[in-house]
Design a protein around this motif. Structure first.
Motif, PDB file in Angstrom:
ATOM      1  N   MET A  71       0.859  -1.173   0.000  1.00  0.00           N
ATOM      2  CA  MET A  71       0.000   0.000   0.000  1.00  0.00           C
ATOM      3  C   MET A  71       0.899   1.228   0.000  1.00  0.00           C
ATOM      4  O   MET A  71       1.812   1.341   0.793  1.00  0.00           O
ATOM      5  CB  MET A  71      -0.907  -0.060   1.233  1.00  0.00           C
ATOM      6  CG  MET A  71      -1.822   1.086   1.360  1.00  0.00           C
ATOM      7  SD  MET A  71      -3.116   0.940   2.618  1.00  0.00           S
ATOM      8  CE  MET A  71      -2.439  -0.004   3.907  1.00  0.00           C
ATOM      9  N   ASN A  72       0.586   2.125  -0.905  1.00  0.00           N
ATOM     10  CA  ASN A  72       1.402   3.317  -1.061  1.00  0.00           C
ATOM     11  C   ASN A  72       0.516   4.557  -0.972  1.00  0.00           C
ATOM     12  O   ASN A  72       0.193   5.175  -1.980  1.00  0.00           O
ATOM     13  CB  ASN A  72       2.140   3.268  -2.403  1.00  0.00           C
ATOM     14  CG  ASN A  72       3.132   4.389  -2.541  1.00  0.00           C
ATOM     15  OD1 ASN A  72       3.577   4.943  -1.559  1.00  0.00           O
ATOM     16  ND2 ASN A  72       3.452   4.727  -3.773  1.00  0.00           N
ATOM     17  N   ILE A  73       0.116   4.905   0.255  1.00  0.00           N
ATOM     18  CA  ILE A  73      -0.725   6.083   0.479  1.00  0.00           C
ATOM     19  C   ILE A  73       0.128   7.155   1.133  1.00  0.00           C
ATOM     20  O   ILE A  73       0.846   6.891   2.106  1.00  0.00           O
ATOM     21  CB  ILE A  73      -1.936   5.745   1.364  1.00  0.00           C
ATOM     22  CG1 ILE A  73      -2.802   4.689   0.684  1.00  0.00           C
ATOM     23  CG2 ILE A  73      -2.768   6.991   1.639  1.00  0.00           C
ATOM     24  CD1 ILE A  73      -3.957   4.218   1.519  1.00  0.00           C
ATOM     25  N   ASP A  74       0.041   8.360   0.611  1.00  0.00           N
ATOM     26  CA  ASP A  74       0.810   9.486   1.130  1.00  0.00           C
ATOM     27  C   ASP A  74       0.517   9.716   2.614  1.00  0.00           C
ATOM     28  O   ASP A  74      -0.644   9.714   3.026  1.00  0.00           O
ATOM     29  CB  ASP A  74       0.471  10.733   0.313  1.00  0.00           C
ATOM     30  CG  ASP A  74       1.324  11.905   0.673  1.00  0.00           C
ATOM     31  OD1 ASP A  74       0.863  12.716   1.498  1.00  0.00           O
ATOM     32  OD2 ASP A  74       2.454  11.996   0.154  1.00  0.00           O
ATOM     33  N   ARG A  75       1.562   9.915   3.400  1.00  0.00           N
ATOM     34  CA  ARG A  75       1.423  10.133   4.855  1.00  0.00           C
ATOM     35  C   ARG A  75       0.581  11.368   5.164  1.00  0.00           C
ATOM     36  O   ARG A  75      -0.192  11.384   6.129  1.00  0.00           O
ATOM     37  CB  ARG A  75       2.808  10.284   5.500  1.00  0.00           C
ATOM     38  CG  ARG A  75       3.465   8.961   5.748  1.00  0.00           C
ATOM     39  CD  ARG A  75       2.738   8.356   6.889  1.00  0.00           C
ATOM     40  NE  ARG A  75       3.338   7.130   7.345  1.00  0.00           N
ATOM     41  CZ  ARG A  75       2.631   6.115   7.767  1.00  0.00           C
ATOM     42  NH1 ARG A  75       1.328   6.172   7.747  1.00  0.00           N
ATOM     43  NH2 ARG A  75       3.194   5.035   8.223  1.00  0.00           N
ATOM     44  N   PRO A  92      -3.010   2.271   8.702  1.00  0.00           N
ATOM     45  CA  PRO A  92      -2.788   1.299   7.630  1.00  0.00           C
ATOM     46  C   PRO A  92      -2.380  -0.052   8.196  1.00  0.00           C
ATOM     47  O   PRO A  92      -1.461  -0.150   8.997  1.00  0.00           O
ATOM     48  CB  PRO A  92      -1.662   1.923   6.808  1.00  0.00           C
ATOM     49  CG  PRO A  92      -0.988   2.895   7.715  1.00  0.00           C
ATOM     50  CD  PRO A  92      -1.984   3.304   8.747  1.00  0.00           C
ATOM     51  N   VAL A  93      -3.112  -1.091   7.819  1.00  0.00           N
ATOM     52  CA  VAL A  93      -2.821  -2.465   8.232  1.00  0.00           C
ATOM     53  C   VAL A  93      -3.002  -3.344   7.007  1.00  0.00           C
ATOM     54  O   VAL A  93      -4.113  -3.451   6.487  1.00  0.00           O
ATOM     55  CB  VAL A  93      -3.769  -2.932   9.367  1.00  0.00           C
ATOM     56  CG1 VAL A  93      -3.483  -4.371   9.732  1.00  0.00           C
ATOM     57  CG2 VAL A  93      -3.661  -2.027  10.574  1.00  0.00           C
ATOM     58  N   ALA A  94      -1.922  -3.948   6.550  1.00  0.00           N
ATOM     59  CA  ALA A  94      -1.930  -4.773   5.333  1.00  0.00           C
ATOM     60  C   ALA A  94      -2.489  -3.957   4.175  1.00  0.00           C
ATOM     61  O   ALA A  94      -1.948  -2.928   3.849  1.00  0.00           O
ATOM     62  CB  ALA A  94      -2.683  -6.068   5.568  1.00  0.00           C
TER      63      ALA A  94
END
Length: 54
Positions: free
Chosen positions: A1-5, A22-24
């Motif tokens: 998963m590549n979501i901006d912080r 974020p989890v898995a």
């Protein structure tokens, strides 16, 4: 998963407005425990699409 912080800091659970961790491949609410799917790095923050993680 590549979501901006930065995005993770501002989005909240649409059900209880709790913080999302974020989890898995999901974002799990620390308040109510709903787990929202992330599809193609896009969070799907629909209560109908969420599952209970607890």
């Amino acid at each position: 998963m590549n979501i901006d912080r930065t995005l993770l800091e501002i989005i909240v659970c649409p059900d209880c407005h709790g913080r999302l961790d974020p989890v898995a491949e999901e974002l799990v609410c620390t308040g109510c425990g709903l787990a929202y799917p992330v599809r193609d790095d896009i969070p799907v923050l629909l209560v109908d699409e969420a599952r209970r993680s607890r």
